[in-house]
Write an enzyme that holds these catalytic residues in place. Structure first.
Site, PDB file in Angstrom:
ATOM      1  N   VAL A   1       0.834  -1.208   0.000  1.00 25.73           N
ATOM      2  CA  VAL A   1       0.000   0.000   0.000  1.00 25.73           C
ATOM      3  C   VAL A   1       0.868   1.258   0.000  1.00 25.73           C
ATOM      4  O   VAL A   1       0.697   2.163  -0.819  1.00 25.73           O
ATOM      5  CB  VAL A   1      -0.963   0.020   1.207  1.00 25.73           C
ATOM      6  CG1 VAL A   1      -1.797   1.303   1.209  1.00 25.73           C
ATOM      7  CG2 VAL A   1      -1.874  -1.202   1.207  1.00 25.73           C
TER       8      VAL A   1
ATOM      9  N   LYS B   1      -6.647  -2.020  10.259  1.00 21.68           N
ATOM     10  CA  LYS B   1      -7.883  -2.500  10.892  1.00 21.68           C
ATOM     11  C   LYS B   1      -7.622  -3.215  12.207  1.00 21.68           C
ATOM     12  O   LYS B   1      -8.404  -3.104  13.148  1.00 21.68           O
ATOM     13  CB  LYS B   1      -8.658  -3.411   9.958  1.00 21.68           C
ATOM     14  CG  LYS B   1      -7.856  -4.616   9.516  1.00 21.68           C
ATOM     15  CD  LYS B   1      -8.518  -5.396   8.411  1.00 21.68           C
ATOM     16  CE  LYS B   1      -7.547  -6.421   7.857  1.00 21.68           C
ATOM     17  NZ  LYS B   1      -6.463  -5.825   7.062  1.00 21.68           N
TER      18      LYS B   1
ATOM     19  N   GLY C   1     -10.919  -2.168   1.620  1.00 20.57           N
ATOM     20  CA  GLY C   1      -9.975  -1.602   0.671  1.00 20.57           C
ATOM     21  C   GLY C   1     -10.466  -0.345  -0.006  1.00 20.57           C
ATOM     22  O   GLY C   1     -10.703   0.675   0.631  1.00 20.57           O
TER      23      GLY C   1
ATOM     24  N   ILE D   1     -13.262   0.308  -1.445  1.00 20.54           N
ATOM     25  CA  ILE D   1     -14.704   0.610  -1.466  1.00 20.54           C
ATOM     26  C   ILE D   1     -15.018   1.730  -0.487  1.00 20.54           C
ATOM     27  O   ILE D   1     -14.709   1.619   0.694  1.00 20.54           O
ATOM     28  CB  ILE D   1     -15.542  -0.620  -1.080  1.00 20.54           C
ATOM     29  CG1 ILE D   1     -15.153  -1.827  -1.914  1.00 20.54           C
ATOM     30  CG2 ILE D   1     -17.024  -0.314  -1.211  1.00 20.54           C
ATOM     31  CD1 ILE D   1     -15.846  -3.110  -1.487  1.00 20.54           C
TER      32      ILE D   1
ATOM     33  N   GLY E   1      -1.241 -15.655  -3.894  1.00 22.32           N
ATOM     34  CA  GLY E   1      -0.853 -14.631  -2.937  1.00 22.32           C
ATOM     35  C   GLY E   1      -2.020 -14.074  -2.134  1.00 22.32           C
ATOM     36  O   GLY E   1      -1.889 -13.086  -1.416  1.00 22.32           O
TER      37      GLY E   1
ATOM     38  N   GLU F   1      -1.895 -15.710   3.380  1.00 19.50           N
ATOM     39  CA  GLU F   1      -0.575 -15.619   4.013  1.00 19.50           C
ATOM     40  C   GLU F   1      -0.068 -17.029   4.311  1.00 19.50           C
ATOM     41  O   GLU F   1      -0.809 -18.005   4.224  1.00 19.50           O
ATOM     42  CB  GLU F   1      -0.694 -14.848   5.339  1.00 19.50           C
ATOM     43  CG  GLU F   1      -1.327 -13.493   5.230  1.00 19.50           C
ATOM     44  CD  GLU F   1      -0.420 -12.488   4.529  1.00 19.50           C
ATOM     45  OE1 GLU F   1       0.802 -12.546   4.721  1.00 19.50           O
ATOM     46  OE2 GLU F   1      -0.947 -11.666   3.751  1.00 19.50           O
TER      47      GLU F   1
ATOM     48  N   ASP G   1      -9.771 -11.682  10.490  1.00 19.88           N
ATOM     49  CA  ASP G   1      -9.710 -10.443   9.725  1.00 19.88           C
ATOM     50  C   ASP G   1     -11.115  -9.852   9.532  1.00 19.88           C
ATOM     51  O   ASP G   1     -11.343  -8.659   9.741  1.00 19.88           O
ATOM     52  CB  ASP G   1      -9.069 -10.744   8.356  1.00 19.88           C
ATOM     53  CG  ASP G   1      -9.113  -9.564   7.402  1.00 19.88           C
ATOM     54  OD1 ASP G   1      -8.284  -8.653   7.548  1.00 19.88           O
ATOM     55  OD2 ASP G   1      -9.992  -9.547   6.527  1.00 19.88           O
TER      56      ASP G   1
ATOM     57  N   LYS H   1     -12.957  -6.154  10.916  1.00 21.82           N
ATOM     58  CA  LYS H   1     -13.694  -5.223  10.071  1.00 21.82           C
ATOM     59  C   LYS H   1     -15.141  -5.090  10.548  1.00 21.82           C
ATOM     60  O   LYS H   1     -15.722  -4.007  10.516  1.00 21.82           O
ATOM     61  CB  LYS H   1     -13.641  -5.689   8.620  1.00 21.82           C
ATOM     62  CG  LYS H   1     -12.233  -5.578   8.036  1.00 21.82           C
ATOM     63  CD  LYS H   1     -12.091  -6.416   6.778  1.00 21.82           C
ATOM     64  CE  LYS H   1     -10.728  -6.241   6.133  1.00 21.82           C
ATOM     65  NZ  LYS H   1     -10.488  -7.268   5.082  1.00 21.82           N
TER      66      LYS H   1
ATOM     67  N   GLY I   1      -5.474  -5.134  -2.046  1.00 26.45           N
ATOM     68  CA  GLY I   1      -4.602  -4.770  -3.146  1.00 26.45           C
ATOM     69  C   GLY I   1      -3.941  -3.449  -2.838  1.00 26.45           C
ATOM     70  O   GLY I   1      -4.569  -2.541  -2.300  1.00 26.45           O
TER      71      GLY I   1
END
Lengths: 438, 438
Positions: free
Chosen positions: B17, B106, B135, B137, B188, B191, B202, B206, B308
């Site tokens: 990023v 996050k 991301g 959005i 990818g 992880e 995760d 969020k 991404g």
């Protein structure tokens, strides 16, 4: 929470949106005050017919037919009366007296937007219009703010719920255009004069607003190419389905690279074939959705109810909270600029793909002739499907050709269609439709 | 355009990023200055490994390992390094020196959000975090602002791209969980330790952030119910398909009415069956989408790339433009409040529907017995499908029952499943999955 004087809110119009705005303002008074940090006091609702507004549930003591008194004493004016006049005059009055204005009036913005934004800028007032495009869907704020650091390349929107409903019914139930329109009229989706919707005028207004925001460019309504759904047939729908497509009417705004000509943006509204698996292909009924392609963010889509009194009222109240917070804390609103000010180009310059369906004489060499017409026009063919009807056991004298092209400019593609129409081998052109979303 | 001094921007982190944020800041310098009304000057990029960052394309002269120097002299600090420490310390340092902070972190927000927001409030600084959820959005800003005048009742989100990819591949290609995970790892998307994604951690982070925003309520991460996708089988996928469903893992946050108990909100992450025609059912691959049900706005959905580097950088830059405009013009940022502060309730209180698949002994009276177990537990059955396998021509001694329930509390439903497991007639319970979106 800091103490702040109550903010005075005037409401112009008490139709399906206005009466809901009034109700929510009254019912959610405490919650809104907590969010804003100041009370929002509805000081008056301006209408033409007081009795009608009372029937819609607006308290009689708030109602008045005298706009000016209410406008000049308000901090924030909400315009949901629609139409050009007197809405335009009222909004200018409000802005000139330093009030912020919230409007849901797409027709006014698309035709007099520049005048209104200039008036706002001169006095440092704000003009909010989330409700003017795609009803409840937050699309204006994301375009203005969330994507403010990105570069939008293309917007494709289903921005008219009535026509999406009609096309969806034709697609799912096999209805004719007339039958689907009759259904939409019965459900109240279409006005007595349906041309605003079915001829694409409503979508063109929204396209102009979206394009001007996304590209920081003034987009006059008369530069928006427009084609309605009135020529879409059940046969076209059926053929689309067979090929894995669905027919939608889209508002499309995109950057056009120079490519020898002038770089700029092009804005258009017309029916398209779109892959059923594309996110826009799954938008059913009267829902709206706006698909955005941005350089860094990639593909985004915003989906929701595009119309409806209470849904649109939600967008108005979101703007109201923003405007009110700005009063409480001072500072910037949602300023726009037309600093990019790109040329708005004609549809000729757009790159797109056509699907053309033809009745041709079923003779040797016809396919080659047709193919030559495409290649002479600089358009390359991607797919051809030929089928010959059997008329009562006899082979028909005509064959049906469905030609899918590769991408070319709209000018080149429409020149080819013209040449085909003039060709001796072509009996008739039964369908010409653009293909998008690939 | 008013003249304003250049704004000093510090960037913490130059991973996937951060390196994109640096690139876009440098490449789009002029365009950003036009939008903001001031130049955005990148004064330093803090990394652990300078050579690695140079390889990622960040100019060497901007790179440093000394965070403090850069942080204290910045107007705006962007934190995209991830992890809890030192990110937390750096952000507190920045806020305490009066800088605005933009973060995509996050995990940090879900665990130390209250501390960070309190620190920001004390000095009047702003903390922006559009990039932390879904991301590219735009979902934070619509929730905070566009829906500020509305009341959100429910959020259902596909907020983890890796697991959506895995489930999508199982759905479309009939892959096993293991095969789909192997594919995701190769691409990818996963992880080395995939549990953060596939166990739902995760998504839970969020969910906590979205719920706290939507309901103006502090939502501690440990009150988020969490169930991963590790038990989803190809057989479950196949059965879902047969019934017109697709299996997704959703983050769900919703208001729970009092109903005799305490009113509040419940937040959960788990796999669900959802109608293929539901807008969330059409979200393919690694895409994210957040579906919002609001009182006035109705149903909304926000769709796009959930991860991404460059996509997330778009959201960071959107926040940066907002923060910078606030510097130029003064005034309010995106203040949140937890003024509602509703209790966060356990999943027991959630109303949902289960689909339970059982192997039962194929004897007379078994179906009645099973049905009794449901009704004794206060759960009413909506559908039952019974099938008996033929094992090599012989009728098997067990039958398969697929039971769909009506809505009941999760506590009631899970008690019924327990009772079924203890029943003599039940050989095994092969699938228990919640049904949402109806």
């Amino acid at each position: 929470m800091q103490e702040y004087r109550p903010l005075r809110v005037a409401l112009l119009g008490a139709g399906s949106v206005g009466s809901q705005v009034a109700r929510l303002l009254i019912e959610n008074k405490a919650e809104l005050a907590a969010r804003v940090g100041a009370e929002l006091e509805l000081i008056g609702v301006v209408v033409r017919d007081i009795d009608k507004a009372v029937k819609a549930g607006v308290p009689r003591q708030l109602l008045t037919t005298e706009a000016e008194d209410v406008i000049v004493s308000a901090d924030i004016v909400i315009e949901v009366m629609g139409g050009i006049e007197p809405a335009r005059t009222y909004i200018l009055q409000a802005l000139n007296s330093g009030s912020d204005v919230i409007t849901a009036n797409k027709a006014l913005l698309a035709t007099h937007g520049t005048e209104l934004f200039d008036a706002a800028e001169q006095v440092g007032a704000q003009l909010y219009f989330e409700a003017a495009v795609a009803g409840a869907i937050p699309i204006i704020r994301p375009l203005r703010e969330s994507l403010a650091g990105d570069k939008v390349n293309r917007i494709m929107g289903i921005v008219n719920g009535s026509t999406n409903y009609i096309l969806d019914r034709m697609d799912t139930e096999g209805l004719s255009l007339e039958a689907a329109m009759a259904e939409a009229t019965e459900l109240g989706y279409l006005e007595a004069d349906p041309s605003l919707d079915v001829e694409g005028y409503d979508a063109a207004q929204k396209a102009a607003i979206l394009a001007s925001l996304a590209f920081h460019t003034e987009v006059p309504l008369d530069k928006v190419y427009r084609e309605g759904i009135t020529k879409i047939t059940a046969a076209q729908m059926e053929a689309a389905k067979r090929d894995g497509y669905v027919i939608k009417i889209l508002a499309i705004a995109e950057r056009i690279p120079a490519n020898g000509g002038e770089a700029g943006v092009a804005v258009r509204v017309h029916p398209v074939l779109i892959d059923r698996k594309h996110p826009l292909g799954a938008v059913r009924g009267a829902f709206n959705a706006v698909f955005v392609e941005a350089e860094a963010a990639g593909e985004l889509m915003f989906y929701g109810a595009g119309a409806g009194g209470v849904q649109t009222a939600s967008a108005v109240l979101g703007d109201l909270v923003s405007a009110a917070k700005r009063h409480v804390a001072g500072g910037p609103g949602l300023a726009d600029s037309v600093h990019a000010n790109l040329p708005v180009l004609p549809i000729d310059r757009v790159h797109t793909r056509y699907q053309v369906t033809l009745e041709v004489t079923d003779q040797p060499g016809v396919l080659a002739k047709i193919a030559n017409t495409f290649s002479a026009g600089n358009v390359s063919i991607e797919t051809v499907e030929q089928s010959v009807r059997q008329d009562g056991g006899k082979r028909s004298k005509t064959a049906t050709l469905e030609v899918g092209t590769h991408s070319a400019t709209d000018a080149e593609l429409s020149a080819v269609v013209k040449a085909l129409a003039a060709s001796e081998s072509v009996e008739s052109i039964t369908s010409v439709i653009r293909v998008e979303g690939i």
